[in-house]
Design a protein around this motif. Structure first.
Motif, PDB file in Angstrom:
ATOM      1  N   GLY A  75       1.228  -1.129   0.004  1.00  0.00           N
ATOM      2  CA  GLY A  75       0.380  -0.251   0.287  1.00  0.00           C
ATOM      3  C   GLY A  75       0.790   0.830   0.195  1.00  0.00           C
ATOM      4  O   GLY A  75       1.556   1.215  -0.328  1.00  0.00           O
ATOM      5  N   ALA A  76       0.536   2.342   0.768  1.00  0.00           N
ATOM      6  CA  ALA A  76       1.003   3.365   1.226  1.00  0.00           C
ATOM      7  C   ALA A  76       2.924   3.680   1.508  1.00  0.00           C
ATOM      8  O   ALA A  76       3.489   4.032   1.712  1.00  0.00           O
ATOM      9  CB  ALA A  76       0.347   4.497   2.119  1.00  0.00           C
ATOM     10  N   PHE A  77       2.868   2.285   2.324  1.00  0.00           N
ATOM     11  CA  PHE A  77       4.082   2.023   2.439  1.00  0.00           C
ATOM     12  C   PHE A  77       4.988   0.692   2.122  1.00  0.00           C
ATOM     13  O   PHE A  77       5.519   0.219   1.976  1.00  0.00           O
ATOM     14  CB  PHE A  77       4.022   1.024   4.022  1.00  0.00           C
ATOM     15  N   ALA A  78       5.365   1.830   0.470  1.00  0.00           N
ATOM     16  CA  ALA A  78       6.127   1.147  -0.456  1.00  0.00           C
ATOM     17  C   ALA A  78       7.495   1.281  -0.372  1.00  0.00           C
ATOM     18  O   ALA A  78       8.203   0.382  -0.573  1.00  0.00           O
ATOM     19  CB  ALA A  78       6.084   1.491  -1.600  1.00  0.00           C
ATOM     20  N   GLY A 123      -4.878 -10.409   4.912  1.00  0.00           N
ATOM     21  CA  GLY A 123      -3.961  -9.507   3.784  1.00  0.00           C
ATOM     22  C   GLY A 123      -3.429  -9.007   4.414  1.00  0.00           C
ATOM     23  O   GLY A 123      -2.765  -7.961   3.380  1.00  0.00           O
ATOM     24  N   ALA A 124      -4.027  -8.294   5.622  1.00  0.00           N
ATOM     25  CA  ALA A 124      -3.146  -7.099   6.166  1.00  0.00           C
ATOM     26  C   ALA A 124      -1.678  -6.583   6.165  1.00  0.00           C
ATOM     27  O   ALA A 124      -1.010  -7.432   6.832  1.00  0.00           O
ATOM     28  CB  ALA A 124      -4.328  -6.140   7.525  1.00  0.00           C
ATOM     29  N   CYS A 125      -1.266  -6.127   5.584  1.00  0.00           N
ATOM     30  CA  CYS A 125       0.403  -5.540   5.745  1.00  0.00           C
ATOM     31  C   CYS A 125       0.541  -4.297   5.823  1.00  0.00           C
ATOM     32  O   CYS A 125      -0.176  -3.102   6.136  1.00  0.00           O
ATOM     33  CB  CYS A 125       0.932  -5.098   4.216  1.00  0.00           C
ATOM     34  N   LEU A 126       1.497  -4.752   6.952  1.00  0.00           N
ATOM     35  CA  LEU A 126       1.557  -3.752   8.332  1.00  0.00           C
ATOM     36  C   LEU A 126       3.787  -3.034   7.807  1.00  0.00           C
ATOM     37  O   LEU A 126       4.032  -4.678   7.943  1.00  0.00           O
ATOM     38  CB  LEU A 126       1.692  -3.765   9.708  1.00  0.00           C
ATOM     39  N   PRO A 127       4.040  -1.787   8.390  1.00  0.00           N
ATOM     40  CA  PRO A 127       4.896  -1.838   8.071  1.00  0.00           C
ATOM     41  C   PRO A 127       5.915  -1.637   8.659  1.00  0.00           C
ATOM     42  O   PRO A 127       5.343  -1.209  10.577  1.00  0.00           O
ATOM     43  CB  PRO A 127       5.090  -0.207   7.360  1.00  0.00           C
ATOM     44  N   ASP A 157       4.302   5.651  11.686  1.00  0.00           N
ATOM     45  CA  ASP A 157       2.595   4.829  11.012  1.00  0.00           C
ATOM     46  C   ASP A 157       2.726   3.892  11.084  1.00  0.00           C
ATOM     47  O   ASP A 157       3.478   3.422  11.832  1.00  0.00           O
ATOM     48  CB  ASP A 157       2.542   5.797   9.969  1.00  0.00           C
ATOM     49  N   SER A 158       1.063   3.474  11.651  1.00  0.00           N
ATOM     50  CA  SER A 158       0.838   1.915  11.977  1.00  0.00           C
ATOM     51  C   SER A 158       0.912   1.709  13.928  1.00  0.00           C
ATOM     52  O   SER A 158       2.116   0.672  13.573  1.00  0.00           O
ATOM     53  CB  SER A 158       1.029   0.827  10.765  1.00  0.00           C
ATOM     54  N   SER A 188       6.136   2.325  18.886  1.00  0.00           N
ATOM     55  CA  SER A 188       6.544   2.217  17.295  1.00  0.00           C
ATOM     56  C   SER A 188       7.106   0.588  17.309  1.00  0.00           C
ATOM     57  O   SER A 188       7.005  -0.128  18.151  1.00  0.00           O
ATOM     58  CB  SER A 188       7.416   3.342  17.589  1.00  0.00           C
ATOM     59  N   ARG A 189       6.847   0.741  15.590  1.00  0.00           N
ATOM     60  CA  ARG A 189       7.319  -1.177  15.948  1.00  0.00           C
ATOM     61  C   ARG A 189       8.051  -0.966  15.736  1.00  0.00           C
ATOM     62  O   ARG A 189       8.726  -0.069  15.326  1.00  0.00           O
ATOM     63  CB  ARG A 189       6.022  -1.444  14.593  1.00  0.00           C
ATOM     64  N   THR A 190       9.434  -2.007  16.420  1.00  0.00           N
ATOM     65  CA  THR A 190      10.468  -2.126  15.684  1.00  0.00           C
ATOM     66  C   THR A 190      10.915  -3.833  15.587  1.00  0.00           C
ATOM     67  O   THR A 190      10.170  -4.651  15.913  1.00  0.00           O
ATOM     68  CB  THR A 190      11.617  -2.127  17.313  1.00  0.00           C
TER      69      THR A 190
END
Length: 249
Positions: A76-79, A91-95, A123-124, A132-134
């Motif tokens: 998505g927007a997290f290219a 199918g959700a894609c998380l950065p 984000d996310s 924050s995701r690490t």
């Protein structure tokens, strides 16, 4: 005049060394014991790495990552993300991390490999947008280009992911590590700046005591240092003219 040219040439060499250090690849790392690593060959220019959740496969997550380049799968927007987590059911894609924010010693020791840390603080975020995701990619010394060992979310952690594997590129480069020896470039810079400092101190004393100079003019070769900005400007214009053919009026 000869002294001026030699000084200018040495200055250019130092600048080149400093620039080369700054332009080192994102996968280069020097550990605390002197072990030096280059993980740049692990970056895939036309693909990505992937694997499922190992410790808890019931989560049905698939992870995709690339060391120093974006993953190729659409997210998505997290290219531009380096690590993604995709839910097999929805199918959700998380950065889970963008550019590596740090490279550090392997948890088992500085000569055992490298740990790369990727953070997504933009984000996310999880836990209601508070954390924050690490992602930590821990690469140990191995015999293959890349062998995946495990992917997990460590127990008790929040929004932390670990990808473990081995690679021959995570072995210390020959001649590094263990002894804490300095690299050739580091030795040159130490010698250069030590000699440079001695040159200024001794030169200032000679200029003051022997030549009778005072104030700012006690700086050795004062005229050269005063003209250095102009010399550098002329050098830039000269190189520009040789490359582009443009000659300033």
């Amino acid at each position: 005049m000869t002294m001026t040219r030699v000084s200018f040439a040495l200055l250019c060499v130092v600048v080149a060394l400093l620039v080369s250090e700054a332009l080192a690849g994102c996968g280069t790392h020097k550990a605390s014991d002197g072990s030096t690593y280059n993980l740049d060959p692990l970056t895939l220019s036309g693909g990505e790495y992937s694997g499922p959740e190992y410790v808890n496969p019931t989560l049905s997550y698939t992870y995709r990552w690339n060391f120093c380049a974006p993953v190729k799968s659409s997210c998505g927007a997290f290219a531009n993300t380096r690590v993604t987590q995709t839910g097999d059911q929805n199918g959700a894609c998380l950065p889970c991390g963008y550019d590596p924010v740090s490279m550090s010693n392997h948890p088992d020791g500085p000569s055992k490999g490298v740990q790369l840390t990727y953070v997504n603080s933009m984000d996310s975020k999880c836990q209601n947008g508070e954390i924050s995701r690490t992602t930590n990619i821990i690469v140990g010394c191995g015999t293959t280009d890349w062998t995946l060992s495990a992917i997990s979310e460590p127990a008790g952690s929040k929004c932390l992911y670990e990808i473990k594997g081995t690679s021959k590129h995570a072995c210390p480069l020959p001649g590094t590590g263990g002894s804490g020896k300095l690299s050739g470039g580091s030795i040159f810079l130490i010698i250069f700046f030590s000699a440079f400092t001695l040159y200024f101190l001794v030169g200032a004393v000679v200029s003051w005591k022997v030549k009778g100079n005072s104030g700012i003019e006690i700086i050795p070769n004062f005229e050269f240092w005063k003209d250095l900005p102009v010399l550098m400007k002329d050098g830039v214009f000269f190189i520009r003219y040789k490359v582009t053919g443009y000659k300033p009026i």
